[in-house]
Design a protein around this motif. Sequence first.
Motif, mmCIF file in Angstrom:
data_model
loop_
_atom_site.group_PDB
_atom_site.id
_atom_site.type_symbol
_atom_site.label_atom_id
_atom_site.label_comp_id
_atom_site.label_asym_id
_atom_site.label_seq_id
_atom_site.Cartn_x
_atom_site.Cartn_y
_atom_site.Cartn_z
ATOM 1 N N ALA A 1 0.991 -1.192 0.071
ATOM 2 C CA ALA A 1 -0.006 -0.010 -0.070
ATOM 3 C C ALA A 1 0.759 1.171 0.120
ATOM 4 N N TRP A 2 2.072 1.248 0.753
ATOM 5 C CA TRP A 2 2.690 2.301 0.793
ATOM 6 C C TRP A 2 3.367 2.523 -0.967
ATOM 7 N N LEU A 3 3.813 1.677 -1.480
ATOM 8 C CA LEU A 3 4.403 1.900 -2.874
ATOM 9 C C LEU A 3 3.190 2.533 -3.710
ATOM 10 N N GLU A 4 1.887 2.013 -3.755
ATOM 11 C CA GLU A 4 0.635 2.086 -4.596
ATOM 12 C C GLU A 4 -0.038 3.626 -4.193
ATOM 13 N N GLN A 5 0.336 3.688 -2.745
ATOM 14 C CA GLN A 5 -0.213 5.347 -2.445
ATOM 15 C C GLN A 5 0.678 6.441 -2.926
ATOM 16 N N SER A 6 2.088 5.995 -2.872
ATOM 17 C CA SER A 6 2.947 6.942 -3.268
ATOM 18 C C SER A 6 3.093 7.156 -4.595
ATOM 19 N N LEU A 7 2.883 6.249 -5.281
ATOM 20 C CA LEU A 7 2.874 6.527 -6.792
ATOM 21 C C LEU A 7 1.538 7.245 -6.993
ATOM 22 N N ALA A 8 0.336 6.826 -6.619
ATOM 23 C CA ALA A 8 -0.824 7.502 -6.606
ATOM 24 C C ALA A 8 -0.690 9.058 -6.377
ATOM 25 N N HIS A 9 -0.120 9.410 -5.404
ATOM 26 C CA HIS A 9 0.116 10.806 -5.077
ATOM 27 C C HIS A 9 1.154 11.365 -5.548
ATOM 28 N N TRP A 10 1.828 10.704 -6.338
ATOM 29 C CA TRP A 10 3.271 11.248 -7.048
ATOM 30 C C TRP A 10 4.068 12.067 -5.854
ATOM 31 N N ARG A 11 4.378 11.370 -4.736
ATOM 32 C CA ARG A 11 5.305 11.837 -3.635
ATOM 33 C C ARG A 11 5.466 10.509 -2.804
ATOM 34 N N TRP A 12 6.686 10.598 -2.155
ATOM 35 C CA TRP A 12 7.056 9.328 -1.348
ATOM 36 C C TRP A 12 6.403 9.629 -0.094
ATOM 37 N N ILE A 13 5.731 8.811 0.302
ATOM 38 C CA ILE A 13 4.861 8.995 1.868
ATOM 39 C C ILE A 13 5.937 8.566 2.781
ATOM 40 N N SER A 14 6.209 9.587 3.760
ATOM 41 C CA SER A 14 7.152 9.540 4.941
ATOM 42 C C SER A 14 6.593 8.488 6.111
ATOM 43 N N MET A 15 7.408 7.704 6.473
ATOM 44 C CA MET A 15 7.057 6.686 7.711
ATOM 45 C C MET A 15 7.651 7.377 9.088
ATOM 46 N N ASN A 16 8.391 8.392 8.766
ATOM 47 C CA ASN A 16 8.986 9.090 10.141
ATOM 48 C C ASN A 16 7.875 9.633 10.830
ATOM 49 N N PRO A 17 7.386 9.167 12.048
ATOM 50 C CA PRO A 17 6.356 9.826 12.719
ATOM 51 C C PRO A 17 6.295 11.283 13.131
ATOM 52 N N ALA A 18 7.514 11.965 13.086
ATOM 53 C CA ALA A 18 7.918 13.302 13.076
ATOM 54 C C ALA A 18 7.523 14.129 11.929
ATOM 55 N N ASP A 19 7.200 13.553 10.940
ATOM 56 C CA ASP A 19 6.612 14.261 9.681
ATOM 57 C C ASP A 19 5.226 14.363 9.690
ATOM 58 N N GLY A 20 4.690 13.425 10.255
ATOM 59 C CA GLY A 20 3.059 13.581 10.584
ATOM 60 C C GLY A 20 2.419 13.337 9.295
ATOM 61 N N ASP A 21 2.975 12.382 8.251
ATOM 62 C CA ASP A 21 2.340 12.022 6.985
ATOM 63 C C ASP A 21 0.943 11.472 7.385
ATOM 64 N N PRO A 22 -0.384 12.031 6.632
ATOM 65 C CA PRO A 22 -1.632 11.380 7.259
ATOM 66 C C PRO A 22 -1.738 10.073 6.637
ATOM 67 N N LEU A 23 -1.057 9.739 5.430
ATOM 68 C CA LEU A 23 -1.128 8.429 4.667
ATOM 69 C C LEU A 23 -0.263 7.508 5.491
#
Length: 345
Positions: free
Chosen positions: A178-200
Amino acid sequence: MDDESGEEMRSVVDSSDELSNGAQASEEAPLVLGQRRHTSRAAAMAASKNLGVIMQAVNTFEEDMRKERLYKYRKSHNARRSLALGEGEDEEQQQQAVRHKRARIDSISSGSGGSRSVRIMFTSVRPSEQQQRQIVSMGGEVVFDATHATHLVCAEIKRTLKMLMALSSGRVDIVSLAWLEQSLAHWRWISMNPADGDPLAAKCGVVDRAAEKKWDFRLEESIQRARKRRLLEGVTVFLTPQSEPKLKVLRPLIEIAGGEAVDSLEEPRLKKLISASVRVQRSNSSAPSEIPPLLVVSCVEDSHMWSMFRPSADKHMSIYATEVLLTGLLRQQILRSDNKLGNEA
């Protein structure tokens, strides 16, 4: 060894996702001792080679421009440049082009979160050709070595070499498809760092309760332990010859976890490590998860060697099966009471 353990051993040794890139042989002729180089000719050849590289880059750039020729720039009312629709293009294609452009900018910018260089490794799953193309378009890269990866994509938790190495490194994000699919769908790499607070990010973690129950661990806890300290930091792991998996398979795992993998030791060093390890084993103050400086991994077929780790009545080392490493690396915790083949006095 039971059938289940045998299957897990094979998952480390024979995992089908362990691919490697073939090394290209050098095309340059080696310089033979005593042979003189014709420097002017060599310089000309080097210049010609550099020109070829430059022309290849130019051709690649022109090909990219031809592929995007239907898009043209215009100035909007606020004087910002934006992409205008070319003939035959629809709104979705325009939006995709905008996302593509932003992703290319992100891929060369510095910083944290979505703009960092992304190198993706896969285990038990494969990206489609279209996904691979988009990964590259977004500035990412598909890699096969945990020492170079920033992310490991998997569908479930298996004790593959890639999984254990990624986890043991303490710096690879372990994510779901899902990380890859969501990153590609939104054209940005989803950050898994809690400090970044990425909603996805909450949708992109690996959930495999069956595997966690089977090996009695929590993946998130293992990840946190690995990020604090490498499991085998300062530990020498001695593997006897008939242990499975073999030393050559386990060495990369042991080393990425901070340890040293050996199959022999000089007697003075062996005695010193045994004495230090016996003290840890006997100490009431040491935690059950504190690993002795020498971890002996063996099998019953090598039981004739065990006496070398018990040089006297008051110096008896514990001997462990290889399972202590496989499960220990998955949990990022080795309990001295687990997987013993021989006990200290």
